[in-house]
Write a protein that holds these residues in place. Sequence first.
Motif, short mmCIF file in Angstrom:
data_model
loop_
_atom_site.label_atom_id
_atom_site.label_comp_id
_atom_site.label_asym_id
_atom_site.label_seq_id
_atom_site.Cartn_x
_atom_site.Cartn_y
_atom_site.Cartn_z
N ALA A 1 3.19 -6.86 -21.23
CA ALA A 1 4.65 -6.72 -21.32
C ALA A 1 5.39 -7.84 -20.60
CB ALA A 1 5.08 -5.37 -20.76
N GLY A 2 4.66 -8.59 -19.77
CA GLY A 2 5.30 -9.66 -19.00
C GLY A 2 5.92 -9.18 -17.71
N CYS A 3 6.08 -7.86 -17.56
CA CYS A 3 6.67 -7.32 -16.33
C CYS A 3 6.14 -5.90 -16.11
CB CYS A 3 8.20 -7.30 -16.41
SG CYS A 3 8.88 -6.32 -17.77
N ALA A 4 6.04 -5.54 -14.85
CA ALA A 4 5.65 -4.18 -14.47
C ALA A 4 6.35 -3.84 -13.17
CB ALA A 4 4.14 -4.06 -14.32
N ILE A 5 7.12 -2.76 -13.17
CA ILE A 5 7.79 -2.29 -11.96
C ILE A 5 7.07 -1.04 -11.51
CG2 ILE A 5 9.96 -1.54 -10.93
CD1 ILE A 5 11.43 -3.03 -13.17
N VAL A 6 6.33 -1.13 -10.40
CA VAL A 6 5.44 -0.05 -9.97
C VAL A 6 5.50 0.13 -8.46
CG1 VAL A 6 3.86 -0.50 -11.90
CG2 VAL A 6 3.44 -1.58 -9.69
N GLY A 7 4.90 1.21 -7.98
CA GLY A 7 4.76 1.44 -6.55
C GLY A 7 3.55 0.73 -6.00
N ALA A 8 3.55 0.48 -4.70
CA ALA A 8 2.43 -0.19 -4.05
C ALA A 8 1.22 0.73 -4.00
CB ALA A 8 2.81 -0.62 -2.64
N SER A 9 0.05 0.17 -4.16
CA SER A 9 -1.17 0.96 -4.03
C SER A 9 -1.51 1.14 -2.55
CB SER A 9 -2.33 0.26 -4.74
OG SER A 9 -2.74 -0.89 -4.01
N ALA A 10 -2.35 2.10 -2.26
CA ALA A 10 -2.74 2.36 -0.88
C ALA A 10 -3.53 1.19 -0.29
CB ALA A 10 -3.57 3.64 -0.81
N GLU A 11 -4.12 0.36 -1.15
CA GLU A 11 -4.95 -0.75 -0.67
C GLU A 11 -4.14 -1.98 -0.28
OE1 GLU A 11 -5.59 0.79 -3.70
OE2 GLU A 11 -7.02 2.16 -2.74
N MET A 12 -2.85 -2.03 -0.68
CA MET A 12 -2.05 -3.22 -0.40
C MET A 12 -1.22 -3.03 0.86
SD MET A 12 -0.80 -4.50 -4.17
CE MET A 12 -0.09 -6.00 -3.49
N VAL A 13 -1.31 -3.99 1.76
CA VAL A 13 -0.51 -4.09 2.99
C VAL A 13 -0.48 -2.78 3.78
CG1 VAL A 13 1.59 -5.16 3.90
CG2 VAL A 13 0.95 -5.59 1.55
N PRO A 14 -1.64 -2.23 4.13
CA PRO A 14 -1.65 -0.99 4.92
C PRO A 14 -1.04 -1.16 6.31
CG PRO A 14 -3.86 -1.93 4.77
CD PRO A 14 -3.00 -2.69 3.82
N ALA A 15 -1.08 -2.37 6.87
CA ALA A 15 -0.47 -2.58 8.19
C ALA A 15 1.03 -2.35 8.14
CB ALA A 15 -0.77 -4.00 8.68
N ASP A 16 1.68 -2.77 7.06
CA ASP A 16 3.12 -2.56 6.95
C ASP A 16 3.44 -1.08 6.80
OD1 ASP A 16 5.94 -3.44 6.49
OD2 ASP A 16 5.57 -2.44 4.59
N ARG A 17 2.65 -0.38 5.98
CA ARG A 17 2.91 1.05 5.79
C ARG A 17 2.88 1.78 7.12
NH1 ARG A 17 -1.02 1.82 2.82
NH2 ARG A 17 -0.02 0.98 0.97
N ARG A 18 1.93 1.45 7.95
CA ARG A 18 1.79 2.10 9.25
C ARG A 18 2.92 1.70 10.20
NH1 ARG A 18 -2.41 2.46 13.08
NH2 ARG A 18 -1.72 4.03 14.59
N LEU A 19 3.20 0.40 10.28
CA LEU A 19 4.22 -0.08 11.22
C LEU A 19 5.61 0.37 10.79
CD1 LEU A 19 4.70 -1.71 13.79
CD2 LEU A 19 4.88 -3.77 12.38
N TYR A 20 5.85 0.41 9.49
CA TYR A 20 7.17 0.83 9.00
C TYR A 20 7.47 2.26 9.43
CZ TYR A 20 11.24 1.20 6.01
OH TYR A 20 12.53 1.35 5.56
N ALA A 21 6.49 3.15 9.29
CA ALA A 21 6.69 4.55 9.66
C ALA A 21 6.99 4.68 11.15
CB ALA A 21 5.46 5.36 9.29
#
Length: 434
Positions: free
Chosen positions: A145-165
């Motif tokens: 499709a040339g584009c995909a708007i999706v949520g982040a997977s659990a495997e991507m940038v786990p350090a940010d997920r933890r620090l953001y919370a």
Amino acid sequence: MDARAIIARIRNGSPLERTELSWFANGLADGRVSDAQAGAFAMAVLLKGLGEAGRTDLTLAMRDSGRRLDWALDGPVIDKHSTGGIGDCVSLVLAPALAACGAYVPMISGRGLGHTGGTLDKLESIPGLATQLDEAAFRDLVARAGCAIVGASAEMVPADRRLYAVRDVTATVESLDLITASILSKKLAAGLEGLVLDVKTGSGAFMKCDADARALAEALVETANAAGCRTSAVVSDMNQPVAPALGNALEVAEAMRVLKGGTHGRLGALSIDLAGEALRLGGLAEAREIGAHMVSKTLSDGSAAAHFGRMVAALGGPNDFVENWESHLPVADVIRDLPAPRTGHVVAMDGEAMGLAVIGLGGGRQVETDRVNPAVGLDRVLPLGTSVAKGDPLLRVHAASEDHADRAAARLEQAIVIGDASARIPSLIHGRLG
């Protein structure tokens, strides 16, 4: 290495080595760093800062804390990020328009935050559509499709997920270094070749004044370019909504009107400007103005809408959404006008209060477990400078009940200011960097 020693070095104003920040980011990801240590780290960074080099090192360390994407496609991989505002459904127009110009857009987006709406919540107002894909499906959708708007997977940038919370509960959200690292670590992990940033300023933005917005834009552009991603930024106005609507399905409707070649307005103008700059960064246009012309053509000839339709269908939405979007989007039980309390001009809006009114209607989350009502919100919002007579509609409220509509109206009456003389209307673009 030791988390306590790293925290102490920041507290004392000593520069950190890249290896120390890498160790700390990996510790956030794998649990070696405790919540208490993460909170102390965030507060130390807020108070002392990391400096330009440390900010870049932290961004890259967080990027590398999880899975990184790379691409082998026949066009540039580019994207856009907004710092958040009201009525901001630009991504829904920009991503398919870029795809129609030959770019690929792997847009990893988020949910609503504070008084602002989330792109994923807006897309999920389309019946059947789901925004969580595994990596193989994500790659396939971008390629097809040339584009995909999706949520982040659990495997991507786990350090940010933890620090953001942790930042959210330790009064450290405002740190320029941590904001920069949080935004860019996710974008850089997506394997981008070019990134345009839309940094909002005004009553409906997190950054209320131009100086703060410009400082954030400078930090983001410097850090992203230092990390090897061609990046520029626009500081854009958020003293009124980007689209004349706030709320998930209502904003999708506004995006569809632009994608179907309707009057552009602020939403179309900003989408075209940002997409034109993204095409320049990706090497598909020699200048932003040339890119903007290319994007305008995709809106008038239907090619951007076609790419949007392919993405919607692949994410589980209706196959005929582009052709019949009005019949597919949910409708609120109560729809009524908010009348002007006096004759005059619309001279100011409290954008944050308007966003919170939509949250109160059920259009966003007050706690993480809240269910979002995709049909509620506001539309037909009059722009700043409009002259009105007493009783003229300022906007329409879409609510689940009369009681909800009453409460929203009471908030909105205080949020929209009617004056005797028309005020100066801020320009859509306040500045550019990069």
